[in-house]
Design an enzyme around this catalytic site. Structure first.
Site, PDB file in Angstrom:
ATOM      1  N   LYS A 189       7.844  -4.510  22.878  1.00  0.00           N
ATOM      2  CA  LYS A 189       6.742  -4.382  23.680  1.00  0.00           C
ATOM      3  C   LYS A 189       5.407  -4.623  22.982  1.00  0.00           C
ATOM      4  O   LYS A 189       4.896  -3.761  21.993  1.00  0.00           O
ATOM      5  CB  LYS A 189       6.698  -3.013  24.425  1.00  0.00           C
ATOM      6  N   GLU A 264       2.947   4.120  12.408  1.00  0.00           N
ATOM      7  CA  GLU A 264       1.940   3.592  11.423  1.00  0.00           C
ATOM      8  C   GLU A 264       0.486   3.646  12.140  1.00  0.00           C
ATOM      9  O   GLU A 264       0.397   2.970  13.253  1.00  0.00           O
ATOM     10  CB  GLU A 264       2.228   2.098  11.077  1.00  0.00           C
ATOM     11  N   CYS A 298      -6.193  -1.236  10.082  1.00  0.00           N
ATOM     12  CA  CYS A 298      -6.140   0.044   9.592  1.00  0.00           C
ATOM     13  C   CYS A 298      -6.275   0.145   8.093  1.00  0.00           C
ATOM     14  O   CYS A 298      -6.480   1.527   7.791  1.00  0.00           O
ATOM     15  CB  CYS A 298      -4.586   0.444  10.170  1.00  0.00           C
ATOM     16  N   GLU A 399     -12.076   6.502  12.340  1.00  0.00           N
ATOM     17  CA  GLU A 399     -11.645   5.179  12.326  1.00  0.00           C
ATOM     18  C   GLU A 399     -12.604   4.594  13.347  1.00  0.00           C
ATOM     19  O   GLU A 399     -12.447   4.626  14.629  1.00  0.00           O
ATOM     20  CB  GLU A 399     -10.271   4.849  12.717  1.00  0.00           C
TER      21      GLU A 399
HETATM   22  C1  UN1 Z   1      -2.839  -5.103   6.195  1.00  0.00           C
HETATM   23  O1  UN1 Z   1      -3.864  -5.163   5.861  1.00  0.00           O
HETATM   24  O2  UN1 Z   1      -1.954  -4.854   5.102  1.00  0.00           O
HETATM   25  O3  UN1 Z   1      -2.355  -2.069  11.963  1.00  0.00           O
HETATM   26  C2  UN1 Z   1      -2.252  -5.156   7.455  1.00  0.00           C
HETATM   27  C3  UN1 Z   1      -2.706  -2.384  10.821  1.00  0.00           C
HETATM   28  C4  UN1 Z   1      -2.010  -2.291   9.675  1.00  0.00           C
HETATM   29  C5  UN1 Z   1      -1.755  -3.774   9.070  1.00  0.00           C
HETATM   30  C6  UN1 Z   1      -2.862  -3.971   8.020  1.00  0.00           C
HETATM   31  N1  UN1 Z   1      -0.669  -1.575  10.047  1.00  0.00           N
HETATM   32  O4  UN1 Z   1      -4.140  -2.769  10.798  1.00  0.00           O
END
Ligand code: UN1
Length: 507
Positions: A189, A264, A298, A399
């Protein structure tokens, strides 16, 4: 932005395609009649397609087909599954440009970044395909004579993969590739605002010859499609990348069923610059980390923690460098930074800029939405730099997911490490220094899942594990061969090859 066929029977609607789900090897229109537009964030006059908002029934159907195809796929030898992954990788390699253009148009990141993201996905597919030949267990010595103990890695079943809009090619593929090579089947999804990237992924797997039902793609809202995936008893594991709110809620629900969960989530990553650092190098890292992908990752370096003695000099260099940055439509090769992904994200960014000002941070650069001329129809925000940010201000704790970077001054190395660790997140941390003792201590003391020395907080290589500590991550790491700790379970086998009754200890 949500709309329905009924509400909007416009001319445009008939010309612009509505995407289809990919279920059991067939491209099928959703019966819901509900869609949401996929809008180019650099030019909101451009509606790229409509994303269907599928029903719970359609999601159930996809899960049922994934379940049905599991046994055959599981018994396909892992090296053969790996070989098929190589074929999918080759197809992606052939169409990088086409996939990159779709990605830039729907997500907004610049074309160079889209190509880079796709290359990362290719690397991951290459690495993971090879792991098909190394789906090893181990042999273990028994305390009994004539007894052989060994382990095998086995797939879990149907995996639900729920992915965000900010890396709409690489993140799905860094979940799909190991899930499939390990022998699981998948219900995928994607985010509703980046659906074309998802279609291009499913097409590649279809053309590479993956059997029907092994990879299923269902578009729709989290509250319907996501909810069904998380709560359906035939889904045996969930891998999610996205916000903390959604990830934590999802984890609670899925954990109640006792299934495997991997989330994550957010980051508030520090880039620490010590007095001995190469300041020009650090500026490049701060630009890439802070403004790369418009700050929408992230791993973004949203906090620059600088030793007091070089703060003024660094800030000057940083301001000069920001001056050279060209904001615009990512499709133009001269552009350095694209728009925010949509209006909601842009408004979040702008509201954090207000919060920063209200909390007493000093706005050094940027801070505004760009609305003139070519910016008029896009969600563009200037690259923004705050100084005099203190560690507990909201812009230093939360964030933002946009091009907003905060300078926090530190008294010395120990102070810098304390500030760096003083947030709830723990994904990535960078240090700029040549002092080996400080480098080693920083690597040891940072409360994060990955550390970069003299390079930006972002990115990662396919063969290395990726993920975060503290509030950033739940469950085992992604990428590297550690990824199979999530997508497989280990079975331990004891074989008594005497085959006769004998005295044994009972444990
Ligand atoms: C990176 O900079 O390695 O959602 C990618 C995100 C992370 C991926 C970042 N899981 O921004």
């Amino acid at each position: 932005m949500q709309t329905t066929l009924k509400e909007k029977p416009t001319q445009q609607k008939t010309e612009i395609p509505t995407l289809k789900n990919f279920i059991n090897g067939n491209w099928i229109s959703s019966s819901s009649g509900k869609t949401t537009p996929n809008i180019n964030p650099a030019n909101t006059n451009e509606i790229l397609c409509y994303t269907p908002l599928s029903t719970r029934e359609e999601t159930k159907e996809a899960i049922a087909y994934a379940k049905e195809s599991f046994h055959k796929w599981k018994s396909t030898p892992a090296p053969v599954r790996g070989k098929m992954m190589f074929q999918a990788m080759r197809l992606l390699q052939e169409r990088v440009e086409d996939v990159a253009i779709a990605l830039t148009k729907e997500e907004g990141k610049i074309l160079r970044e889209s190509r880079g993201e796709i290359q990362r996905a290719i690397n991951i597919m290459e690495f993971t395909a090879g792991e098909g030949r190394r789906m090893n267990g181990k042999t273990i010595p028994s305390e009994l004579p004539n007894t052989f103990i060994y382990t095998i890695r086995q797939p879990l079943g149907v995996m639900g993969l729920i992915t965000p809009w900010n890396f709409p090619n690489a993140i799905p593929l860094w979940k799909i590739a190991p899930a499939l090579v390990a022998g699981n089947t998948v219900v995928f999804k994607p985010a509703t605002i980046t659906p074309l990237s998802a279609v291009k992924i499913a097409e590649i797997f279809e053309e590479a010859g993956f059997p029907p039902g092994v990879l299923n793609l269902v578009f729709g809202n989290g509250s319907v499609v996501g909810d069904e995936i998380v709560n359906n008893k035939d889904v045996h594991g969930i891998s999610f990348t996205g916000s903390n709110d959604v990830g934590n809620a999802l984890n609670e629900q899925a954990s109640r069923r006792g299934i495997r969960v991997q989330c994550e989530m957010g980051g508030k990553n520090p880039l620490v610059i010590l007095a001995d650092a190469d300041l020009n190098l650090a500026v490049e890292g701060a630009i890439l980390g802070g403004f790369g992908s418009t700050g929408q990752r992230c791993t973004a370096a949203s906090r620059l923690i600088i030793e007091e003695s070089v703060a003024a000099q660094f800030t000057e260099l940083m301001l000069q460098r920001i001056e050279t940055m060209k904001v615009g439509d990512g499709i133009n090769s001269a552009t350095d930074m694209g728009p925010s992904v949509d209006e909601g994200q842009m408004n979040t960014v702008l509201s954090y800029i207000d919060i920063g000002k209200q909390d007493g941070a000093r706005l050094l650069k940027g801070g505004k939405r760009l609305t003139n001329d070519s910016f008029a129809n896009g969600f563009f925000v200037e690259p923004t730099l705050f100084d005099n940010v203190t560690p507990n201000m909201r812009i230093a704790q939360e964030e933002i997911f946009g091009p907003v970077v905060s300078i926090i001054r530190a008294k010395n190395f120990d102070d810098a490490v304390e500030i760096a660790n003083g947030v709830k997140f723990g994904l990535s941390a960078s240090l700029y220094s040549h002092d080996i003792a400080k480098i080693m201590r920083f690597s040891e003391m940072s409360e994060v899942g990955k550390v970069h020395i003299n390079s930006a907080t972002i990115g990662g290589e396919a063969q290395a594990p990726f993920g975060g500590s503290k509030s950033t991550g739940i469950g085992p790491r992604e990428q590297g061969n550690e990824v199979f700790d999530f997508y497989t379970e280990i079975k331990t086998v004891y074989i008594d090859f005497t085959g006769k009754k004998r005295e044994t200890n009972i444990y």
